[in-house]
Design a protein around this motif. Structure first.
Motif, PDB file in Angstrom:
ATOM      1  N   ALA A 105       0.812  -1.212   0.000  1.00 46.29           N
ATOM      2  CA  ALA A 105       0.000   0.000   0.000  1.00 46.29           C
ATOM      3  C   ALA A 105       0.847   1.264   0.000  1.00 46.29           C
ATOM      4  O   ALA A 105       0.417   2.321  -0.476  1.00 46.29           O
ATOM      5  N   ASP A 106       2.070   1.171   0.532  1.00 51.01           N
ATOM      6  CA  ASP A 106       2.971   2.322   0.588  1.00 51.01           C
ATOM      7  C   ASP A 106       3.918   2.398  -0.607  1.00 51.01           C
ATOM      8  O   ASP A 106       4.822   3.227  -0.638  1.00 51.01           O
ATOM      9  N   GLY A 107       3.734   1.492  -1.574  1.00 49.03           N
ATOM     10  CA  GLY A 107       4.581   1.492  -2.762  1.00 49.03           C
ATOM     11  C   GLY A 107       5.921   0.821  -2.563  1.00 49.03           C
ATOM     12  O   GLY A 107       6.822   0.996  -3.390  1.00 49.03           O
ATOM     13  N   ARG A 108       6.075   0.039  -1.499  1.00 53.99           N
ATOM     14  CA  ARG A 108       7.349  -0.639  -1.221  1.00 53.99           C
ATOM     15  C   ARG A 108       7.297  -2.084  -1.719  1.00 53.99           C
ATOM     16  O   ARG A 108       6.249  -2.733  -1.693  1.00 53.99           O
ATOM     17  N   PRO A 109       8.433  -2.609  -2.177  1.00 49.48           N
ATOM     18  CA  PRO A 109       8.451  -3.965  -2.743  1.00 49.48           C
ATOM     19  C   PRO A 109       7.931  -5.019  -1.777  1.00 49.48           C
ATOM     20  O   PRO A 109       8.236  -4.981  -0.574  1.00 49.48           O
ATOM     21  N   THR A 110       7.150  -5.947  -2.303  1.00 49.06           N
ATOM     22  CA  THR A 110       6.622  -7.038  -1.489  1.00 49.06           C
ATOM     23  C   THR A 110       6.470  -8.290  -2.347  1.00 49.06           C
ATOM     24  O   THR A 110       6.288  -8.207  -3.564  1.00 49.06           O
ATOM     25  N   SER A 111       6.555  -9.443  -1.745  1.00 55.67           N
ATOM     26  CA  SER A 111       6.438 -10.710  -2.469  1.00 55.67           C
ATOM     27  C   SER A 111       4.976 -10.981  -2.800  1.00 55.67           C
ATOM     28  O   SER A 111       4.154 -11.132  -1.905  1.00 55.67           O
ATOM     29  N   GLY A 112       4.665 -11.061  -4.095  1.00 59.72           N
ATOM     30  CA  GLY A 112       3.274 -11.261  -4.468  1.00 59.72           C
ATOM     31  C   GLY A 112       3.020 -12.235  -5.586  1.00 59.72           C
ATOM     32  O   GLY A 112       1.881 -12.413  -6.004  1.00 59.72           O
ATOM     33  N   ILE A 113       4.073 -12.912  -6.070  1.00 59.46           N
ATOM     34  CA  ILE A 113       3.846 -13.756  -7.249  1.00 59.46           C
ATOM     35  C   ILE A 113       3.004 -14.983  -6.936  1.00 59.46           C
ATOM     36  O   ILE A 113       2.280 -15.467  -7.803  1.00 59.46           O
ATOM     37  N   ASP A 114       3.089 -15.485  -5.698  1.00 54.56           N
ATOM     38  CA  ASP A 114       2.278 -16.657  -5.373  1.00 54.56           C
ATOM     39  C   ASP A 114       0.795 -16.351  -5.536  1.00 54.56           C
ATOM     40  O   ASP A 114       0.016 -17.204  -5.984  1.00 54.56           O
ATOM     41  N   ASP A 115       0.393 -15.142  -5.166  1.00 49.10           N
ATOM     42  CA  ASP A 115      -1.010 -14.756  -5.294  1.00 49.10           C
ATOM     43  C   ASP A 115      -1.371 -14.369  -6.720  1.00 49.10           C
ATOM     44  O   ASP A 115      -2.385 -14.821  -7.264  1.00 49.10           O
TER      45      ASP A 115
ATOM     46  N   VAL B  98       0.336 -14.768  -9.738  1.00 49.10           N
ATOM     47  CA  VAL B  98       0.644 -15.670 -10.846  1.00 49.10           C
ATOM     48  C   VAL B  98       0.089 -17.062 -10.607  1.00 49.10           C
ATOM     49  O   VAL B  98      -0.480 -17.688 -11.505  1.00 49.10           O
ATOM     50  N   TYR B  99       0.248 -17.557  -9.392  1.00 43.88           N
ATOM     51  CA  TYR B  99      -0.128 -18.943  -9.114  1.00 43.88           C
ATOM     52  C   TYR B  99      -1.429 -19.091  -8.336  1.00 43.88           C
ATOM     53  O   TYR B  99      -2.065 -20.138  -8.381  1.00 43.88           O
ATOM     54  N   GLY B 100      -1.836 -18.036  -7.621  1.00 40.95           N
ATOM     55  CA  GLY B 100      -2.972 -18.175  -6.714  1.00 40.95           C
ATOM     56  C   GLY B 100      -4.322 -18.131  -7.378  1.00 40.95           C
ATOM     57  O   GLY B 100      -5.289 -18.691  -6.858  1.00 40.95           O
ATOM     58  N   SER B 101      -4.436 -17.459  -8.518  1.00 35.73           N
ATOM     59  CA  SER B 101      -5.728 -17.340  -9.192  1.00 35.73           C
ATOM     60  C   SER B 101      -5.500 -17.074 -10.664  1.00 35.73           C
ATOM     61  O   SER B 101      -4.439 -16.600 -11.066  1.00 35.73           O
ATOM     62  N   GLU B 102      -6.512 -17.359 -11.448  1.00 28.79           N
ATOM     63  CA  GLU B 102      -6.413 -17.107 -12.886  1.00 28.79           C
ATOM     64  C   GLU B 102      -6.574 -15.619 -13.148  1.00 28.79           C
ATOM     65  O   GLU B 102      -7.576 -15.015 -12.759  1.00 28.79           O
ATOM     66  N   PRO B 103      -5.602 -14.986 -13.796  1.00 29.14           N
ATOM     67  CA  PRO B 103      -5.723 -13.545 -14.063  1.00 29.14           C
ATOM     68  C   PRO B 103      -6.783 -13.280 -15.117  1.00 29.14           C
ATOM     69  O   PRO B 103      -7.095 -14.142 -15.940  1.00 29.14           O
ATOM     70  N   PRO B 104      -7.344 -12.072 -15.117  1.00 31.28           N
ATOM     71  CA  PRO B 104      -8.388 -11.733 -16.089  1.00 31.28           C
ATOM     72  C   PRO B 104      -7.793 -11.482 -17.465  1.00 31.28           C
ATOM     73  O   PRO B 104      -6.592 -11.284 -17.623  1.00 31.28           O
ATOM     74  N   GLU B 105      -8.646 -11.467 -18.468  1.00 29.45           N
ATOM     75  CA  GLU B 105      -8.226 -11.033 -19.799  1.00 29.45           C
ATOM     76  C   GLU B 105      -7.842  -9.555 -19.733  1.00 29.45           C
ATOM     77  O   GLU B 105      -8.444  -8.808 -18.975  1.00 29.45           O
ATOM     78  N   PRO B 106      -6.875  -9.127 -20.508  1.00 34.75           N
ATOM     79  CA  PRO B 106      -6.092  -9.884 -21.485  1.00 34.75           C
ATOM     80  C   PRO B 106      -4.817 -10.508 -20.907  1.00 34.75           C
ATOM     81  O   PRO B 106      -3.884 -10.798 -21.647  1.00 34.75           O
ATOM     82  N   LEU B 107      -4.785 -10.735 -19.582  1.00 36.09           N
ATOM     83  CA  LEU B 107      -3.580 -11.269 -18.953  1.00 36.09           C
ATOM     84  C   LEU B 107      -3.515 -12.797 -18.978  1.00 36.09           C
ATOM     85  O   LEU B 107      -2.441 -13.360 -18.801  1.00 36.09           O
ATOM     86  N   ALA B 108      -4.637 -13.455 -19.184  1.00 40.96           N
ATOM     87  CA  ALA B 108      -4.656 -14.915 -19.120  1.00 40.96           C
ATOM     88  C   ALA B 108      -3.656 -15.509 -20.109  1.00 40.96           C
ATOM     89  O   ALA B 108      -3.709 -15.232 -21.308  1.00 40.96           O
ATOM     90  N   GLY B 109      -2.729 -16.301 -19.578  1.00 37.74           N
ATOM     91  CA  GLY B 109      -1.698 -16.902 -20.410  1.00 37.74           C
ATOM     92  C   GLY B 109      -0.583 -15.954 -20.775  1.00 37.74           C
ATOM     93  O   GLY B 109       0.351 -16.341 -21.492  1.00 37.74           O
ATOM     94  N   ARG B 110      -0.637 -14.712 -20.292  1.00 42.61           N
ATOM     95  CA  ARG B 110       0.370 -13.708 -20.654  1.00 42.61           C
ATOM     96  C   ARG B 110       0.937 -13.010 -19.423  1.00 42.61           C
ATOM     97  O   ARG B 110       1.426 -11.887 -19.510  1.00 42.61           O
ATOM     98  N   LEU B 111       0.862 -13.657 -18.284  1.00 44.51           N
ATOM     99  CA  LEU B 111       1.369 -13.100 -17.035  1.00 44.51           C
ATOM    100  C   LEU B 111       2.338 -14.090 -16.416  1.00 44.51           C
ATOM    101  O   LEU B 111       2.030 -15.265 -16.249  1.00 44.51           O
TER     102      LEU B 111
END
Length: 358
Positions: A26-36, A38-51
Motif C-alpha cells: 500500500a505504501d509502494g514498497r516492494p513485497t512478495s506477491g507472485i504466489d497470489d 501468478v499462481y494463486g488465481s487465474e488472471p483476467p483477460e487480457p492477462l490470461a496466459g500472458r502473465l
C-alpha cells in the motif's frame, strides 16, 4: 534442447510488447506477491496466459496479445496495465513501474523458487542474485530469418539513443547511483547481455544459439539476454534496451518508433543495401554514454566520423520515418530527472508513490 527455427519468421510488422513491473504494498514498497498474482488465481483477460514472474517474488511480467495494427499498440498496452492493476488490487497489492525500484534492497528480497530461476542463481551467482531490474521489450514480426538477423545487426547503433530516451532508473539498492540508467549497468553484469556482435546470417546466429545450449552456457535460448536479438520462437526482432516506463504513453512512443524503424530496415534489406560495419567498442561507448548521462550526451556516428546529438537524432528520425513519439519523448522531462526531482523535493515515500500505477 529448446531451439527455434527459421520457419518462425513468417509475418512482417506484427507487434508484441512485454513490460516488467514491481509488486508493491500500500505504501509502494516492494513485497512478495507472485504466489497470489501468478499462481494463486487465474488472471483476467487480457492477462490470461500472458502473465509471468521474473527472478524476484516482487517482479512480474506482462505480454500484450499479438498486435496486428500498430495504431492499436497504445490501447493494448493500456488494457494490459489496467488489468494488472485491477488483478493486483483484488489481492491487496499495487503495481509500480521503473527500470529499478528505488526502495528495493536485493539482500532483503525473496527470490522466486521456479526451477528456471533457481538454476540461473546457482550458475550465475552474485550478478543474478542482485538483479532487480525491469525492462521494456518490443517485438516486431519479420517474414524472413536472414532478414531478421540483418535488421538486428543494423539496429545496434540505434539502441543507445533509445536507452537515453528511456532512462528511468537513477536509484538502486537505496542510493542514487549517479547514472541515468543504473538498470542498464546492473543487468549488463549478467552473462550474455549488452551489445551483441553482428552475425553473417540466420545460420550463423542459430549455430551460436545452439552451441551456447549444447556447451552448457545457457539452459535455453531465452537466456540470450542481449539488447537486441532475433527471437527464433516468436519470429520477431526483439529490442530489449529500454528501461521500464512509468507512463504508458511513453511505451506507445517507443513502440511507434521501433516498429517504423524495423520496417524501414527490412525494406532496405530487400533493396539489397549492404550492412553497416560499426566497431563493437564504439557501440559499447555509445551505450555507456546513454547509461551515464541519459539525455545529456551525444553519440559517435555510425561511420565513427563525428558525433550525433540526441536532438538531431530525434529530428532526423522523426522526419525520415514520419513518427511523432520521439519528439514527445525528447520534449518531456526524463524519467530519471523526474525521479531525482521528486526524491530531492519530497523524499523516498513520495517517489515510491509516484512510481505506482493507478
Amino acid at each position: 534442447m529448446e531451439l527455434g527455427s527459421a520457419d518462425a519468421f513468417d509475418r512482417m510488422g506484427t507487434l508484441g510488447v512485454e513490460e516488467e513491473f514491481y509488486i508493491v504494498d500500500a505504501d509502494g514498497r516492494p513485497t512478495s506477491g507472485i504466489d497470489d498474482l501468478v499462481y494463486g488465481s487465474e488472471p483476467p483477460e487480457p492477462l490470461a496466459g500472458r502473465l509471468d514472474h521474473e527472478l524476484f517474488k516482487f517482479t512480474i511480467e506482462t505480454q500484450t496479445p499479438l498486435i496486428e495494427d500498430p495504431d492499436e499498440a497504445g490501447a493494448a498496452v493500456e488494457s494490459v496495465r489496467e488489468a494488472l492493476v485491477d488483478h493486483a488490487a483484488d489481492h491487496g497489492y499495487r503495481i509500480a513501474a521503473a527500470g529499478l525500484h528505488p526502495a528495493a534492497k536485493w539482500r532483503e528480497l525473496d527470490h522466486a523458487t521456479k526451477p528456471r530461476y533457481q538454476a540461473q542463481l546457482d550458475r550465475i551467482q552474485y550478478p543474478q542474485h542482485r538483479n532487480t531490474t525491469a525492462g521494456l521489450h518490443v517485438h516486431v514480426g519479420v517474414d524472413d530469418a536472414d532478414k531478421a538477423v540483418w535488421v538486428a545487426n543494423e539496429l545496434r547503433w540505434y539502441l543507445a539513443p533509445l536507452l537515453a530516451l528511456s532512462a528511468n532508473s537513477p536509484f538502486w539498492n537505496g542510493f542514487d547511483t549517479g547514472l541515468a540508467s543504473a538498470r542498464a549497468k546492473v543487468f549488463e553484469n549478467l552473462p550474455n547481455t549488452g551489445m551483441p556482435t553482428a552475425f553473417d546470417d540466420f545460420e550463423d546466429f542459430q549455430r551460436f544459439e545452439r552451441r551456447m545450449v549444447e556447451y552448457g552456457s545457457i539452459d535455453d535460448r531465452g537466456e540470450l539476454w542481449y539488447d537486441v536479438r532475433p527471437h527464433t520462437g516468436h519470429g520477431t526482432v526483439e529490442i530489449r534496451t529500454p528501461d521500464a516506463q512509468t507512463d504508458p504513453e511513453r511505451v506507445a512512443d517507443f513502440v511507434e518508433y521501433v516498429h517504423a524503424l524495423v520496417l524501414d530496415l527490412a525494406d532496405r534489406y530487400e533493396s539489397g543495401e549492404s550492412g553497416t560495419t560499426v566497431r563493437r567498442e564504439l557501440l559499447d561507448e555509445n551505450k555507456w554514454r546513454a547509461t551515464r548521462y541519459g539525455r545529456d550526451t551525444d553519440f559517435i556516428a555510425p561511420d565513427s566520423e563525428g558525433v550525433v546529438s540526441l536532438e538531431s537524432f530525434v529530428q532526423r528520425e522523426s522526419d525520415r520515418l514520419g513518427v511523432d513519439g520521439l519528439r514527445s519523448l525528447l520534449g518531456a522531462e526524463s524519467g530519471t530527472a523526474i525521479q531525482r526531482r521528486i526524491h530531492e523535493e519530497s523524499g523516498l515515500d513520495a517517489l515510491c508513490e509516484h512510481l505506482t500505477l493507478d
